[in-house]
Write an enzyme that holds these catalytic residues in place. Sequence first.
Site, PDB file in Angstrom:
ATOM      1  N   PHE A 238       0.903  -1.365  -0.092  1.00  0.00           N
ATOM      2  CA  PHE A 238       0.025   0.008   0.129  1.00  0.00           C
ATOM      3  C   PHE A 238       0.989   1.169  -0.034  1.00  0.00           C
ATOM      4  CE2 PHE A 238      -2.585   3.801   1.970  1.00  0.00           C
ATOM      5  CZ  PHE A 238      -3.567   3.308   1.038  1.00  0.00           C
TER       6      PHE A 238
ATOM      7  N   ASP B  44       9.304   2.623   1.568  1.00  0.00           N
ATOM      8  CA  ASP B  44       8.128   3.339   2.146  1.00  0.00           C
ATOM      9  C   ASP B  44       8.039   3.137   3.534  1.00  0.00           C
ATOM     10  OD1 ASP B  44       5.770   4.209   2.864  1.00  0.00           O
ATOM     11  OD2 ASP B  44       4.541   3.513   1.115  1.00  0.00           O
TER      12      ASP B  44
ATOM     13  N   LYS C 160       2.847   9.538   8.496  1.00  0.00           N
ATOM     14  CA  LYS C 160       2.068   9.207   9.860  1.00  0.00           C
ATOM     15  C   LYS C 160       2.644   9.604  10.986  1.00  0.00           C
ATOM     16  CE  LYS C 160      -0.727   5.451   7.838  1.00  0.00           C
ATOM     17  NZ  LYS C 160      -0.550   4.623   6.514  1.00  0.00           N
TER      18      LYS C 160
END
Length: 386
Positions: free
Chosen positions: A122, A207, A236
């Site tokens: 993702f 990532d 995040k």
Amino acid sequence: MTSLFNNYARRPISIVKGQGTIVEDQTGKSYLDFTSGIAVTNLGHAHPAIVEALQKQSEKLWHISNLFESPAQEKLAEALVADTPLAHAFFCNSGAEANEAAIKLARKHTQKHVIITFEKSFHGRTFGAMSATGQDKVKQGFGPLLESFRNVPFNDIEALKSAAGDDTAAIMIEVIQGEGGVNVLDQAFSDAIKEICEEKGILLIVDEVQTGISRTGTRYAYEQTSLKPDIVTLAKGLGNGFPIGAMLGSQEMFETFGPGSHGTTFGGNPLAVSAAQKVTDIAFEKAFIDEVNEKSEYLLQLLQPILDSGAVKAVRGKGLLLGIECNTEDASGIVQKAENAGLLLVPAGPSVIRLLPPLTVTKQELEQAASILKTIIPSTVSTAPE
Ligand SMILES: *Cc1c(COP(=O)(O)O)cnc(C)c1O
């Protein structure tokens, strides 16, 4: 009817305040927050030092744009790249934006266009990041997508070898696939990636949007592998809830992102940078990271009886990014039962529940969460249809 779009499957409670690991809904019911806003509020809700940093900055300057020099961005960039193979940072506002920057930088730098990504990965919801993502459900209905992403099975060395060619700009990978089910990169696969990248001159983009900022028990998850990233993306946990993302790149790529090549109005905004600076000051401390690892071991110990009882298939992950693979495809049912019992969790695919407590969680809170899980998981198994 609602005046919002219906693009989120929202749970019917609204959280109105939080302190540390505990949040409270509109009725006054409190919960242990083991979602951390999906790995965002790593230092817990309303952390006093971050509240203070934001308050102070909010009285000085909210926004000025990247037309001007920013010593605060410089300082944060230095903290993020210290003791890594990376040398420069670009600030943006989200994980998807950080990945867009990474994709653009890798393509411009290599003058090649193929980027290899992995099944169940993702990378975000913007067009480039969505095209990179290895999950059909994310892409459904939006085609035709961007070409030139080559999606191969995770931890499959042969598949990766045959996908990597002269047209390949970069390999883009999560060290632990967060949304895809808490799937951990194999040591052998990590070694193979490193070898293939070196042999063929392919860049490596890691990532770390979900795994970064000490979530997995090191500042960045790649530090526990043999990977040597050319680019790392963050978001995040970086601002503890204040939106900020970052792309870190190696020295060699400095010239590729020259003036005018890329940008964003809000990126590295003074408020966001003040929050992120305080987060990194705290979360990169060795003593803090040691505690994350102790808590992780303790939580794994607490979960061991559930695993031993056969009520679940596996417990995976690192640090405080853990996934419990259930015996049924009813992760959302278990998440609902946990919520009723006062524990907020988030699924990762149909059969995995994710535990993402704040890194500041106490041992007592870990015990409370584990005892809730013990009571709800066996009952879910015994009532589930075969
Ligand atoms: C959440 C996530 C993203 C997307 O971040 P946004 O801030 O939602 O755009 C990208 N990559 C990974 C690994 C993520 O977990």
